[in-house]
Design an enzyme around this catalytic site. Structure first.
Site, PDB file in Angstrom:
ATOM      1  N   ASP A 142      12.604  12.950  26.021  1.00  0.00           N
ATOM      2  CA  ASP A 142      13.769  11.932  25.730  1.00  0.00           C
ATOM      3  C   ASP A 142      15.103  12.796  25.423  1.00  0.00           C
ATOM      4  O   ASP A 142      15.417  12.208  24.120  1.00  0.00           O
ATOM      5  CB  ASP A 142      14.087  10.114  25.875  1.00  0.00           C
ATOM      6  CG  ASP A 142      15.348   9.456  26.994  1.00  0.00           C
ATOM      7  OD1 ASP A 142      15.757  10.617  27.572  1.00  0.00           O
ATOM      8  OD2 ASP A 142      14.882   8.725  25.742  1.00  0.00           O
ATOM      9  N   ASP A 347      20.503  16.927  30.122  1.00  0.00           N
ATOM     10  CA  ASP A 347      19.760  16.293  30.154  1.00  0.00           C
ATOM     11  C   ASP A 347      17.871  16.585  31.247  1.00  0.00           C
ATOM     12  O   ASP A 347      18.323  17.128  31.635  1.00  0.00           O
ATOM     13  CB  ASP A 347      20.025  14.598  31.188  1.00  0.00           C
ATOM     14  CG  ASP A 347      19.357  13.279  30.751  1.00  0.00           C
ATOM     15  OD1 ASP A 347      18.954  13.369  29.835  1.00  0.00           O
ATOM     16  OD2 ASP A 347      19.091  12.379  31.622  1.00  0.00           O
TER      17      ASP A 347
END
Ligand SMILES: *[C@@H]1O[C@H](CO)[C@@H](O)[C@H](O)[C@H]1NC(C)=O
Ligand SMILES: *[C@@H]1O[C@H](CO)[C@@H](O)[C@H](O)[C@H]1NC(C)=O
Ligand SMILES: *[C@@H]1O[C@H](CO)[C@@H](O)[C@H](O)[C@H]1NC(C)=O
Ligand SMILES: *[C@@H]1O[C@H](CO)[C@@H](O)[C@H](O)[C@H]1NC(C)=O
Ligand SMILES: *[C@@H]1O[C@H](CO)[C@@H](O)[C@H](O)[C@H]1NC(C)=O
Ligand SMILES: *[C@@H]1O[C@H](CO)[C@@H](O)[C@H](O)[C@H]1NC(C)=O
Length: 463
Positions: A142, A347
């Site tokens: 992440d 991301d």
């Protein structure tokens, strides 16, 4: 295997044509019926240069056949997109609050830094070894959160969700220790809003994270040896030993946070790896990519194109780049520079790129025009999807992104442009608000987050 080879022959030959002076900006690709899928391609396609001072770990899609604990209950396409959109909205809202905080100097704006992005949309996992002896742990990767955690024993079935590996048991590790309350590490955790009080008379520093999708983890901030690869260990790695989890039951063991705040693996190992990491997301879920810590030596960044990395004031987690143009089929879309003022967060966990209104509208029009030969489906989960039934191959325009400094990257065709026969972009919001570059666009590129040098690098055809 035969179809894989065919895909390669077609893609590879077009790749060479494209790089040998292709003027059309289009690539013919086979339709998805010939796509492989059920079998993990075991050959590693990782192409890191030899002698680079990094450690690299295989990275795989958690719902693909290469996943270590690959479950059969995969979310539907609609559900994947819903999760991606929810994560994106959460990240964009945190980022725009951070920007607003500095713009109007409004001290009343509070940013919930204890909120991670949603975790249910995360798609890529790596396997690390935790403790002594090292126990394999499958962790979601992440870039949108910082603190790493795993589910820890003892934990009953209401407090921990079922996972495929046995729970990490700190009592069986000779190097495990809770982080005591009086340490700088615990004070910093509290200062960064991940703290959750002290227990056992100050001997244990608590942590708590609530993610944007409502899932939670709570437990003891802990100190442990982390094995990134055989013989490559990080001593004194601080992570959350989770004794109380809520949220989606997706059978992963925990999460590794790669954001920019002090709790992240990247920042904790910055004395060794310079605060830099990179990954390559594979073209298809049946292949492996890699996650690497460390940047190539300054003298040898061959193959990388760089652009400036910026950060959001008061939100240390996110990494931001600035788009300056987009080309479709070799032609620039016609938008003013102001269309890109909001910036783009890079991301790993958002699937579909979130592009601001003006740029998205122009991109959608240019792409639809270039794909006019194919039947457009009515608006569904995404608004630019095609019905390729009856076509053995389709001609897809190349999509190139140009970043500040003039760096241009060609997205992989088709895997970096199309997701299930849909354009892998959607509209984010107003032009002055941040957007997000999602993980489909990043496939096959090595994306290097070099916070130490304030730049992001892209290297084509890296896995
Ligand atoms: C630099 O990187 C290239 C490929 O990325 C590699 O072929 C070459 O061996 C490297 N050179 C050095 C001196 O490490
Ligand atoms: C499970 O653990 C939680 C947290 O430690 C506790 O609150 C709960 O009562 C336990 N449930 C059962 C069924 O033991
Ligand atoms: C705590 O935060 C300070 C200030 O950001 C930093 O200098 C220090 O290295 C941190 N210490 C730990 C153990 O994280
Ligand atoms: C973590 O453990 C190492 C030794 O294993 C120790 O040197 C270090 O101070 C500990 N850090 C914290 C924050 O407890
Ligand atoms: C896609 O095209 C085929 C062949 O033209 C047609 O039979 C089918 O109904 C179309 N599917 C959708 C979802 O429109
Ligand atoms: C693509 O499909 C067309 C017909 O749909 C066919 O004529 C052509 O040979 C195909 N090209 C490739 C490279 O498969």
């Amino acid at each position: 295997m035969a179809s894989r080879l065919l895909v390669c022959i077609i893609l590879c030959s077009y790749y060479h044509i494209a790089h040998g002076g292709d003027k059309h900006g289009f690539v013919a690709v086979p339709t998805r019926s010939s796509e492989p899928g059920a079998v993990c391609s075991s050959t590693s396609r990782e192409k890191l240069e030899p002698g680079r001072a990094t450690v690299s770990l295989p990275l795989v899609h958690r719902h693909g056949p290469c996943a270590p604990s690959h479950s059969t209950d995969q979310p539907s396409f609609t559900e994947r997109l819903r999760r991606s959109r929810a994560r994106a909205k959460n990240i964009m809202s945190r980022a725009s609050k951070g920007m607003a905080g500095t713009r109007d100097d409004a001290s009343s704006v509070t940013i919930p830094t204890h909120l991670g992005g949603s975790v249910d949309s995360l798609e890529y996992v790596v396997t690390v070894g935790l403790g002594t002896p090292a126990v394999p742990q499958v962790l979601l990767m992440d870039t949108g959160s910082d603190l790493s955690w795993v589910q820890c024993a003892p934990c009953n079935s209401t407090a921990c969700y079922p996972q495929n590996d046995p729970l990490f048991d700190p009592s069986k590790s000779s190097t495990y220790a809770p982080v005591p309350c009086h340490t700088d590490a615990c004070r910093n955790l509290t200062g960064d809003d991940y703290g959750n009080g002290c227990t056992s008379g100050g001997a244990q520093c608590g942590y708590a994270i609530t993610y944007g999708d409502g899932s939670q983890t709570r437990g003891v901030y802990s100190n442990e040896t982390l094995a990134l690869a055989p013989g490559v260990t990080v001593r004194g790695f601080r992570f959350g030993c989770g004794h109380d989890q809520r949220g989606p039951n997706d059978k992963y063991d925990g999460l590794v946070g790669l954001g920019g705040a002090p709790e992240s693996l990247v920042v904790q190992t910055s004395s060794v790896y310079g605060g830099a990491f990179s990954y390559c997301l594979p073209a298809q879920n049946s292949e492996a990519g890699f996650l690497a810590l460390g940047a190539p030596s300054a003298a040898n960044t061959s193959g990388f194109a760089f652009t400036l990395m910026s950060r959001i004031p008061d939100v240390a987690t996110f990494y931001v780049v600035t788009l300056t143009g987009i080309a479709v089929g070799g032609k620039q879309i016609d938008v003013p520079p102001s269309a890109f003022l909001g910036g783009m967060i890079l991301d790993s966990g958002t699937v579909v790129t979130q592009l601001q209104h003006t740029a998205y509208t122009a991109l959608q029009a240019a792409f639809r025009k270039a794909m006019a030969a194919y039947p457009l489906l009515p608006n569904g989960d995404l608004d630019t999807c095609y019905n390729f039934t009856g076509y053995s191959n389709v001609t897809v325009p190349k999509v190139a992104l140009t970043f500040s400094g003039g760096t241009t990257i060609d997205l992989d065709v088709p895997n970096g442009v199309l997701l299930q026969d849909c354009l892998a972009f959607q509209e984010s919001g107003p032009d002055d608000q941040p957007g997000i570059i999602g993980n489909v666009n990043q496939r096959t590129l090595e994306v290097l987050y070099d916070a130490g040098r304030g730049r992001v690098g892209f290297r084509a055809d890296a896995c």
